[in-house]
Write an enzyme that holds these catalytic residues in place. Structure first.
Site, PDB file in Angstrom:
ATOM      1  N   ASN A   1       2.488   4.211   6.219  1.00 13.70           N
ATOM      2  CA  ASN A   1       2.868   3.402   7.379  1.00 13.70           C
ATOM      3  C   ASN A   1       3.800   2.283   6.957  1.00 13.70           C
ATOM      4  O   ASN A   1       3.713   1.764   5.844  1.00 13.70           O
ATOM      5  CB  ASN A   1       1.619   2.851   8.090  1.00 13.70           C
ATOM      6  CG  ASN A   1       1.230   1.472   7.605  1.00 13.70           C
ATOM      7  OD1 ASN A   1       1.805   0.458   8.028  1.00 13.70           O
ATOM      8  ND2 ASN A   1       0.264   1.428   6.692  1.00 13.70           N
TER       9      ASN A   1
ATOM     10  N   PHE B   1       2.983  -5.392  10.732  1.00 16.39           N
ATOM     11  CA  PHE B   1       2.166  -6.389  11.447  1.00 16.39           C
ATOM     12  C   PHE B   1       2.484  -6.411  12.947  1.00 16.39           C
ATOM     13  O   PHE B   1       2.621  -7.477  13.556  1.00 16.39           O
ATOM     14  CB  PHE B   1       2.379  -7.787  10.859  1.00 16.39           C
ATOM     15  CG  PHE B   1       1.678  -8.044   9.555  1.00 16.39           C
ATOM     16  CD1 PHE B   1       0.820  -7.117   8.992  1.00 16.39           C
ATOM     17  CD2 PHE B   1       1.896  -9.237   8.880  1.00 16.39           C
ATOM     18  CE1 PHE B   1       0.176  -7.373   7.787  1.00 16.39           C
ATOM     19  CE2 PHE B   1       1.251  -9.502   7.667  1.00 16.39           C
ATOM     20  CZ  PHE B   1       0.401  -8.568   7.121  1.00 16.39           C
TER      21      PHE B   1
ATOM     22  N   SER C   1       0.411  -6.618   2.278  1.00 13.90           N
ATOM     23  CA  SER C   1       1.076  -5.526   2.993  1.00 13.90           C
ATOM     24  C   SER C   1       2.492  -5.377   2.442  1.00 13.90           C
ATOM     25  O   SER C   1       3.192  -6.370   2.252  1.00 13.90           O
ATOM     26  CB  SER C   1       1.142  -5.820   4.489  1.00 13.90           C
ATOM     27  OG  SER C   1       2.015  -4.902   5.132  1.00 13.90           O
TER      28      SER C   1
ATOM     29  N   ASN D   1       4.946  -4.159   4.080  1.00 17.39           N
ATOM     30  CA  ASN D   1       5.849  -3.926   5.210  1.00 17.39           C
ATOM     31  C   ASN D   1       6.387  -5.192   5.863  1.00 17.39           C
ATOM     32  O   ASN D   1       7.089  -5.119   6.868  1.00 17.39           O
ATOM     33  CB  ASN D   1       5.131  -3.072   6.265  1.00 17.39           C
ATOM     34  CG  ASN D   1       4.686  -1.742   5.690  1.00 17.39           C
ATOM     35  OD1 ASN D   1       5.437  -1.086   4.977  1.00 17.39           O
ATOM     36  ND2 ASN D   1       3.445  -1.346   5.963  1.00 17.39           N
ATOM     37  N   THR D   2       6.056  -6.360   5.311  1.00 20.62           N
ATOM     38  CA  THR D   2       6.636  -7.627   5.756  1.00 20.62           C
ATOM     39  C   THR D   2       7.424  -8.202   4.589  1.00 20.62           C
ATOM     40  O   THR D   2       6.843  -8.472   3.529  1.00 20.62           O
ATOM     41  CB  THR D   2       5.545  -8.621   6.191  1.00 20.62           C
ATOM     42  OG1 THR D   2       4.879  -8.101   7.343  1.00 20.62           O
ATOM     43  CG2 THR D   2       6.149  -9.985   6.523  1.00 20.62           C
TER      44      THR D   2
ATOM     45  N   LYS E   1      -6.864 -10.493   0.303  1.00 18.92           N
ATOM     46  CA  LYS E   1      -6.623  -9.051   0.148  1.00 18.92           C
ATOM     47  C   LYS E   1      -5.401  -8.844  -0.730  1.00 18.92           C
ATOM     48  O   LYS E   1      -4.327  -9.360  -0.443  1.00 18.92           O
ATOM     49  CB  LYS E   1      -6.422  -8.385   1.512  1.00 18.92           C
ATOM     50  CG  LYS E   1      -6.339  -6.856   1.432  1.00 18.92           C
ATOM     51  CD  LYS E   1      -6.432  -6.234   2.806  1.00 18.92           C
ATOM     52  CE  LYS E   1      -6.501  -4.718   2.738  1.00 18.92           C
ATOM     53  NZ  LYS E   1      -6.715  -4.092   4.069  1.00 18.92           N
TER      54      LYS E   1
ATOM     55  N   ASN F   1      -5.014  -3.154  -0.713  1.00 24.62           N
ATOM     56  CA  ASN F   1      -4.143  -2.716   0.375  1.00 24.62           C
ATOM     57  C   ASN F   1      -3.488  -1.388  -0.008  1.00 24.62           C
ATOM     58  O   ASN F   1      -3.851  -0.773  -1.015  1.00 24.62           O
ATOM     59  CB  ASN F   1      -3.098  -3.807   0.641  1.00 24.62           C
ATOM     60  CG  ASN F   1      -2.708  -3.895   2.112  1.00 24.62           C
ATOM     61  OD1 ASN F   1      -2.506  -2.875   2.766  1.00 24.62           O
ATOM     62  ND2 ASN F   1      -2.611  -5.101   2.629  1.00 24.62           N
TER      63      ASN F   1
END
Length: 343
Positions: free
Chosen positions: A113, A117, A178, A180-181, A219, A248
């Site tokens: 993915n 967020f 994450s 993805n940011t 995390k 993660n």
């Protein structure tokens, strides 16, 4: 038997035929409509335990990412989970990255993915959690906090999230892992972590009254360099946070993935291909902290054996999400039954 128990075996093949993100959206709608399965989270009293000042009916939780907007805490707890974690939640609503952004790897039992967020923001989550707490004040619901993509002040974002949500959270998670940011994983340096956790703790202490303050967890990614793992372990062991979530998703692509085309998609890889990497990271962090820091083990859990491996590696609690995509909600009581038999 609830209607959801009858529909679940039928619905899973239909959902798999849909785009992954659309299937997830329909799943959330079905759960909100009361079509979720039922299983007792306290069916095996021997599995109950205490952690972070809380009494968990069992050690298996739903990881962040499934219920980003705090919409289906009740139905997921009713499916057998001992606790759920909502989010990641950012101060302001944001749409996330362009679609398509979720990809199943069925042969590998994995998911990639790059959602970014996507969520409706802290105020919407606050309203839902506040209403939920009126009905189920003792339920264990963690709140995973993130920063907005366009924010220049990460500490301010995490502070705002804690100000709005700490008083309805069982525990808080500072998510800096994450992939993805942009720039988020850079915040895993100890100096940044200290700044963020202090901001969250300060906000929490000002808004939480009349009940135990929620623990603050961090995390982390499974892709850290050894020196970074050692620094975070010292930070946690010295009281910089109350616990760690390991881990993660990974930006790595292990050898042997069957779906080589989808494996090239950008984003975080979860599910079975993450299990070994995340479990090894968990074991390293447990060793580096001398077992003195409570940890939640997450990444690739799809069976009771996987959950036992996380616990053996040093986890106090275990979370899962991606395996539900392939196994369905009946997986939860199967894992609990398996853990109970092992005891």
């Amino acid at each position: 038997m609830a209607l959801g128990d009858l529909l679940a075996p039928i619905g899973l093949p239909l959902l798999r035929a849909l785009d992954a993100e659309r299937a997830h959206g329909l799943t959330v709608k079905a759960l909100k409509a009361g079509l979720g399965p039922t299983a007792r989270s306290d069916a095996h009293p021997a599995l109950a335990l205490e952690a972070f000042g809380l009494r968990f009916p069992n050690p298996i939780g739903l990881s962040a990412g499934f219920d980003k907007n705090a919409e289906v805490m009740g139905p997921m707890l009713d499916a057998g989970f001992g606790f759920v974690e909502v989010g990641s939640i950012t101060p302001k609503p944001q749409p996330g990255n362009p679609r398509p952004r979720v990809f199943r790897l069925p042969a590998d039992r994995g998911v990639i993915n790059r959602l970014g967020f996507n969520n409706e923001g802290a105020e919407a989550a606050r309203r839902r959690l506040e209403a939920f707490r009126q009905e189920r004040p003792a339920a264990i619901v963690g709140v995973n906090l993130g920063k907005n993509k366009d924010s220049a002040d990460a500490a301010a974002d995490y502070r705002i999230g804690a100000e709005k949500l700490a008083y309805v959270a069982s525990y808080l998670v500072v998510n800096v892992s994450s992939p993805n940011t942009p720039g988020l994983r850079a915040l895993q340096s100890v100096d940044d972590l200290r700044r963020l956790t202090e901001a969250v703790r300060d906000a929490r202490d000002r808004v939480v009254t009349g009940r135990p303050v929620p623990a603050v967890l961090v995390k982390i990614a499974p892709d850290l360099a050894p020196a970074d793992e050692e620094a975070i372990a010292r930070f946690a062991r010295d009281g910089g946070c109350d616990g760690l979530i390991v881990s993660n998703t990974t930006i790595a692509r292990p050898d042997g993935l069957a779906d080589k085309a989808k494996a090239q998609e950008t984003g975080g890889l979860s599910g079975r291909p993450l299990f070994r990497r995340s479990t090894e990271a968990l074991a390293r962090m447990a060793a580096l902290t001398d077992g003195a820091v409570p940890m939640i083990g997450v990444g690739g859990v799809g069976s009771a054996g996987d959950a036992r491996a996380k616990l053996a590696a040093g986890a106090t609690l275990v979370q899962l999400y991606s395996a539900l995509v392939f196994e369905g909600p009946q997986l939860i009581p199967r894992i609990l039954d398996g853990l109970a038999r092992a005891d």
